[in-house]
Write a protein that holds these residues in place. Structure first.
Motif, PDB file in Angstrom:
ATOM      1  N   PHE A  19      33.716 -10.636   4.578  1.00  0.00           N
ATOM      2  CA  PHE A  19      32.905 -10.130   5.680  1.00  0.00           C
ATOM      3  C   PHE A  19      31.630 -10.948   5.833  1.00  0.00           C
ATOM      4  O   PHE A  19      31.275 -11.369   6.941  1.00  0.00           O
ATOM      5  CB  PHE A  19      32.569  -8.652   5.459  1.00  0.00           C
ATOM      6  CG  PHE A  19      31.582  -8.126   6.452  1.00  0.00           C
ATOM      7  CD1 PHE A  19      31.979  -7.766   7.727  1.00  0.00           C
ATOM      8  CD2 PHE A  19      30.235  -8.005   6.117  1.00  0.00           C
ATOM      9  CE1 PHE A  19      31.067  -7.286   8.655  1.00  0.00           C
ATOM     10  CE2 PHE A  19      29.317  -7.535   7.035  1.00  0.00           C
ATOM     11  CZ  PHE A  19      29.736  -7.170   8.304  1.00  0.00           C
ATOM     12  N   GLU A  20      30.936 -11.203   4.742  1.00  0.00           N
ATOM     13  CA  GLU A  20      29.689 -11.962   4.796  1.00  0.00           C
ATOM     14  C   GLU A  20      29.932 -13.395   5.251  1.00  0.00           C
ATOM     15  O   GLU A  20      29.133 -13.955   6.020  1.00  0.00           O
ATOM     16  CB  GLU A  20      28.976 -11.913   3.447  1.00  0.00           C
ATOM     17  CG  GLU A  20      28.383 -10.549   3.162  1.00  0.00           C
ATOM     18  CD  GLU A  20      27.652 -10.460   1.840  1.00  0.00           C
ATOM     19  OE1 GLU A  20      27.487 -11.505   1.166  1.00  0.00           O
ATOM     20  OE2 GLU A  20      27.237  -9.353   1.483  1.00  0.00           O
ATOM     21  N   ARG A  21      31.022 -13.991   4.819  1.00  0.00           N
ATOM     22  CA  ARG A  21      31.368 -15.354   5.261  1.00  0.00           C
ATOM     23  C   ARG A  21      31.588 -15.369   6.772  1.00  0.00           C
ATOM     24  O   ARG A  21      31.105 -16.262   7.473  1.00  0.00           O
ATOM     25  CB  ARG A  21      32.626 -15.825   4.524  1.00  0.00           C
ATOM     26  CG  ARG A  21      33.078 -17.212   4.899  1.00  0.00           C
ATOM     27  CD  ARG A  21      34.270 -17.630   4.020  1.00  0.00           C
ATOM     28  NE  ARG A  21      34.670 -18.979   4.331  1.00  0.00           N
ATOM     29  CZ  ARG A  21      35.842 -19.312   4.849  1.00  0.00           C
ATOM     30  NH1 ARG A  21      36.750 -18.379   5.105  1.00  0.00           N
ATOM     31  NH2 ARG A  21      36.136 -20.572   5.098  1.00  0.00           N
ATOM     32  N   TYR A  22      32.305 -14.379   7.281  1.00  0.00           N
ATOM     33  CA  TYR A  22      32.576 -14.289   8.711  1.00  0.00           C
ATOM     34  C   TYR A  22      31.282 -14.061   9.496  1.00  0.00           C
ATOM     35  O   TYR A  22      31.032 -14.705  10.512  1.00  0.00           O
ATOM     36  CB  TYR A  22      33.581 -13.164   8.977  1.00  0.00           C
ATOM     37  CG  TYR A  22      33.908 -12.985  10.433  1.00  0.00           C
ATOM     38  CD1 TYR A  22      34.769 -13.863  11.082  1.00  0.00           C
ATOM     39  CD2 TYR A  22      33.366 -11.938  11.164  1.00  0.00           C
ATOM     40  CE1 TYR A  22      35.068 -13.709  12.429  1.00  0.00           C
ATOM     41  CE2 TYR A  22      33.659 -11.773  12.513  1.00  0.00           C
ATOM     42  CZ  TYR A  22      34.510 -12.660  13.135  1.00  0.00           C
ATOM     43  OH  TYR A  22      34.813 -12.512  14.465  1.00  0.00           O
ATOM     44  N   GLU A  23      30.445 -13.139   9.042  1.00  0.00           N
ATOM     45  CA  GLU A  23      29.183 -12.854   9.725  1.00  0.00           C
ATOM     46  C   GLU A  23      28.284 -14.087   9.778  1.00  0.00           C
ATOM     47  O   GLU A  23      27.672 -14.376  10.810  1.00  0.00           O
ATOM     48  CB  GLU A  23      28.453 -11.700   9.036  1.00  0.00           C
ATOM     49  CG  GLU A  23      29.067 -10.350   9.286  1.00  0.00           C
ATOM     50  CD  GLU A  23      28.935  -9.913  10.739  1.00  0.00           C
ATOM     51  OE1 GLU A  23      27.810  -9.902  11.261  1.00  0.00           O
ATOM     52  OE2 GLU A  23      29.969  -9.603  11.339  1.00  0.00           O
TER      53      GLU A  23
END
Length: 67
Positions: A19-23
């Motif tokens: 999720f953090e990578r995508y954000e």
């Protein structure tokens, strides 16, 4: 019998990292990372507030067209 235990720490951490990578990729407009997070298939669907993308190629083309 399957184990449906919620919030398995290892799984929670894996999902959080993805999720953090995508954000981060959204904020930085990193098309390579954004593309890497989506299934490269004509069956991929991306739903958004003002637009929807159907199929990986359409989603990718939209990303390239954005500033």
């Amino acid at each position: 019998m399957r184990d449906y235990t919620p919030n398995i720490p290892k799984v929670v951490e894996e999902v959080r990292q993805k999720f953090e990578r995508y954000e981060t990729a959204l904020i930085e407009t990193d098309v390579d990372v954004l593309d890497d997070t989506f299934w490269q298939s004509p069956f991929t669907v991306r739903l958004a507030v003002n637009e929807h993308g159907y199929g990986f190629d359409e989603i990718h083309a939209h990303r390239l067209a954005r500033k």
